[in-house]
Each structure stands twice: as C-alpha cells, then as structure tokens.
Design a protein around this motif. Structure first.
Motif, mmCIF file in Angstrom:
data_model
loop_
_atom_site.group_PDB
_atom_site.id
_atom_site.type_symbol
_atom_site.label_atom_id
_atom_site.label_comp_id
_atom_site.label_asym_id
_atom_site.label_seq_id
_atom_site.Cartn_x
_atom_site.Cartn_y
_atom_site.Cartn_z
ATOM 1 N N ALA A 173 0.839 -1.200 0.000
ATOM 2 C CA ALA A 173 0.000 0.000 0.000
ATOM 3 C C ALA A 173 0.879 1.258 0.000
ATOM 4 C CB ALA A 173 -0.926 -0.005 1.212
ATOM 5 N N TYR A 174 1.959 1.223 0.790
ATOM 6 C CA TYR A 174 2.852 2.384 0.829
ATOM 7 C C TYR A 174 3.547 2.572 -0.519
ATOM 8 C CZ TYR A 174 6.256 5.753 2.508
ATOM 9 O OH TYR A 174 7.008 6.892 2.691
ATOM 10 N N GLN A 175 3.903 1.473 -1.173
ATOM 11 C CA GLN A 175 4.535 1.564 -2.486
ATOM 12 C C GLN A 175 3.590 2.219 -3.497
ATOM 13 O OE1 GLN A 175 7.599 1.019 -3.408
ATOM 14 N NE2 GLN A 175 7.193 1.442 -5.577
ATOM 15 N N GLN A 176 2.304 1.924 -3.387
ATOM 16 C CA GLN A 176 1.328 2.566 -4.256
ATOM 17 C C GLN A 176 1.282 4.073 -4.013
ATOM 18 O OE1 GLN A 176 -0.638 1.229 -6.742
ATOM 19 N NE2 GLN A 176 0.495 -0.691 -6.475
ATOM 20 N N LEU A 177 1.330 4.463 -2.753
ATOM 21 C CA LEU A 177 1.357 5.897 -2.437
ATOM 22 C C LEU A 177 2.607 6.555 -2.998
ATOM 23 C CD1 LEU A 177 0.118 5.895 1.293
ATOM 24 C CD2 LEU A 177 -1.173 6.596 -0.739
ATOM 25 N N LEU A 178 3.714 5.824 -2.968
ATOM 26 C CA LEU A 178 4.956 6.358 -3.516
ATOM 27 C C LEU A 178 4.837 6.541 -5.030
ATOM 28 C CD1 LEU A 178 7.918 7.131 -2.777
ATOM 29 C CD2 LEU A 178 8.537 4.760 -3.332
ATOM 30 N N GLU A 179 4.264 5.568 -5.709
ATOM 31 C CA GLU A 179 4.107 5.663 -7.157
ATOM 32 C C GLU A 179 3.132 6.775 -7.546
ATOM 33 O OE1 GLU A 179 2.961 1.873 -8.623
ATOM 34 O OE2 GLU A 179 4.767 0.840 -7.896
ATOM 35 N N LEU A 180 2.154 7.033 -6.693
ATOM 36 C CA LEU A 180 1.203 8.116 -6.962
ATOM 37 C C LEU A 180 1.790 9.488 -6.658
ATOM 38 C CD1 LEU A 180 -2.074 6.526 -5.526
ATOM 39 C CD2 LEU A 180 -1.651 7.131 -7.922
ATOM 40 N N GLY A 181 2.952 9.523 -6.014
ATOM 41 C CA GLY A 181 3.569 10.792 -5.652
ATOM 42 C C GLY A 181 3.002 11.403 -4.391
ATOM 43 N N PHE A 182 2.190 10.629 -3.649
ATOM 44 C CA PHE A 182 1.617 11.150 -2.413
ATOM 45 C C PHE A 182 2.660 11.205 -1.302
ATOM 46 C CE2 PHE A 182 -0.941 10.840 1.496
ATOM 47 C CZ PHE A 182 -1.832 11.875 1.281
ATOM 48 N N VAL A 183 3.630 10.293 -1.334
ATOM 49 C CA VAL A 183 4.784 10.316 -0.422
ATOM 50 C C VAL A 183 6.040 10.288 -1.277
ATOM 51 C CG1 VAL A 183 3.554 9.185 1.478
ATOM 52 C CG2 VAL A 183 4.752 7.795 -0.201
ATOM 53 N N PRO A 186 10.936 6.280 0.094
ATOM 54 C CA PRO A 186 10.651 4.852 -0.050
ATOM 55 C C PRO A 186 10.770 4.112 1.281
ATOM 56 C CG PRO A 186 12.823 5.379 -0.925
ATOM 57 C CD PRO A 186 12.176 6.687 -0.600
ATOM 58 N N TYR A 187 9.995 3.032 1.394
ATOM 59 C CA TYR A 187 10.043 2.172 2.582
ATOM 60 C C TYR A 187 9.793 0.739 2.135
ATOM 61 C CZ TYR A 187 9.061 0.051 7.070
ATOM 62 O OH TYR A 187 9.101 -0.768 8.174
ATOM 63 N N PRO A 188 10.597 -0.224 2.669
ATOM 64 C CA PRO A 188 11.709 -0.023 3.608
ATOM 65 C C PRO A 188 12.938 0.535 2.896
ATOM 66 C CG PRO A 188 11.487 -2.336 3.059
ATOM 67 C CD PRO A 188 10.341 -1.643 2.406
ATOM 68 N N ARG A 189 13.746 1.219 3.648
ATOM 69 C CA ARG A 189 14.967 1.776 3.085
ATOM 70 C C ARG A 189 15.953 0.658 2.764
ATOM 71 N NH1 ARG A 189 16.098 6.926 7.166
ATOM 72 N NH2 ARG A 189 14.085 7.968 6.832
ATOM 73 N N THR A 190 16.802 0.901 1.784
ATOM 74 C CA THR A 190 17.764 -0.108 1.364
ATOM 75 C C THR A 190 18.718 -0.436 2.501
ATOM 76 O OG1 THR A 190 17.672 0.766 -0.884
ATOM 77 C CG2 THR A 190 19.522 -0.689 -0.336
ATOM 78 N N GLY A 191 18.826 -1.739 2.804
ATOM 79 C CA GLY A 191 19.733 -2.179 3.860
ATOM 80 C C GLY A 191 19.134 -2.143 5.245
ATOM 81 N N SER A 192 17.913 -1.631 5.398
ATOM 82 C CA SER A 192 17.287 -1.574 6.715
ATOM 83 C C SER A 192 16.457 -2.820 6.929
ATOM 84 C CB SER A 192 16.404 -0.333 6.851
ATOM 85 O OG SER A 192 15.335 -0.390 5.925
#
Length: 212
Positions: A173-183, A186-192
C-alpha cells in the motif's frame, strides 16, 4: 290460559329470530386487528444496509459470500469492466468489515467465559480483517486503473493504518502511495531491516467508504 300462552310463545320466537337476523351481518364481517409493532416486517430491497442471500446455498454476510464477490470482481477486472469490479470490491469490503466487527464483539463476550470459543472467534476476526484489507487494496488498484487517485489514496492510507507498514500488504500500500507521488520517501529503506509484523487491526477502521 292455554290459548293465551301460544301467542306469547310465538311472539317470543319471532323476536328472537329478528334479533339473530340483525346480528348475522355483523358476524360475517372480517375484523382487522391492529398490526403488531413487534411483528417481522418485509425486507426493504432498496435499503443498502440489508445484506440479503445471493444464492440458495449461501448468504452474502459470510466469508464465502465475500470471497464470491472478490472472485466476481476479479473476473470484471479481467474484462476491464472497472465499474463493476469497484462495486463488487466495495461490497466485499463491507461484508468482511462487518464480519470482523461481529466476530470481535463475540470474542469480547466470551472472553473469560469460554477461552476455546473466544480464541476461535478472535482468529475469525483477524482473518476477516485481513480479507477486508485485501479487498480494500484491490479496490484502490481499480481506482488507480480508472485514473482516480483521489479515491485510491484514502484506501491505501487505511490499509497502512490497519496493517502497519511492516506487513506485506502495508508495504504494498505504501509503495502505491509512492508511485502516486503522495509520499516521497521509499520504505523499507535499502539495507534496513523491518521489525516483526503485528496482526491487522479488527473493528471498523476501514468501515468508511471514500467519497465520490
């Protein structure tokens, strides 16, 4: 004496017959009693709160009924009938949300009384809450396909609030928000590494529908 008794007897019989003839029409009438306010009333087919049976062997307010709606929505998406898909997913979302609420209420009622029943109801509440969030996610994707991000964003936020960002569905769901430009982060951060994922929230967290 005998001659005077006969006319009196005839007069009495005639009077009785006349009285019965006057009463007979009244007895023939059908008396309508006032309706009982506690008597079950017919279901209003136009009331959206009435979840009625959709098949002879099953009812809509059931896990099987919700799954059937999601299957119908999937078929509608396959034929690019997004309006029908959105309608079916909205109905499935409502069914699963109501089921989760009901199972949670029953779980609370049996808590401390019968732990076996309470545990079974708790699992059903979590299962239906998960299915509610999955139908909500699919509905958000349909809104994206219809180029309606204003409808998709509230649903995606509700999923993250219910699932927690650490769960797979919350991440998607968060990735969708990222693709929509709402956030924009990115999460999770690389290496975290993500912490352990809690269970989805039961109750009415996703009961409200997006405004169209």
């Amino acid at each position: 004496m005998n001659f005077t008794a006969i006319p009196l007897t005839r007069f009495t019989c005639l009077s009785l017959l006349a009285a019965l003839s006057l009463l007979s029409p009244v007895n023939a009438q059908v008396i309508k009693l006032p309706s009982n306010p506690n008597q079950a009333q017919p279901i209003d087919p136009d009331d959206p709160n009435n979840l009625r049976p959709t098949a002879p062997n099953g009812t809509l307010l059931s896990i099987e009924g919700g799954k059937r709606l999601m299957s119908e929505a999937s078929s509608a998406v396959g034929s690019q009938n997004y309006a029908t898909a959105a309608k079916k997913l909205q109905e499935a979302r409502q069914v699963f949300n109501q089921l989760s609420n009901f199972y949670q209420d029953l779980n609370s009622s049996f808590s401390g009384i019968d732990n076996r029943i309470s545990d079974s109801l708790r699992k059903k509440a979590l299962l239906t809450a998960q299915m509610r969030d999955e139908s909500t996610y699919q509905l958000a994707l349909v809104h994206r396909a219809q180029n309606q991000p204003e409808l998709a964003v509230p649903l995606l936020v509700q999923i993250i609030r219910s699932q927690n960002p650490t769960r797979d569905l919350g991440k998607k769901a968060y990735q969708q928000l990222l693709e929509l430009g709402f956030v924009d982060s990115p999460y999770p951060r690389t290496g975290s590494s993500s912490p352990s994922s809690p269970s989805p929230r039961t109750g009415g967290s996703n009961s409200s529908s997006p405004k169209k």
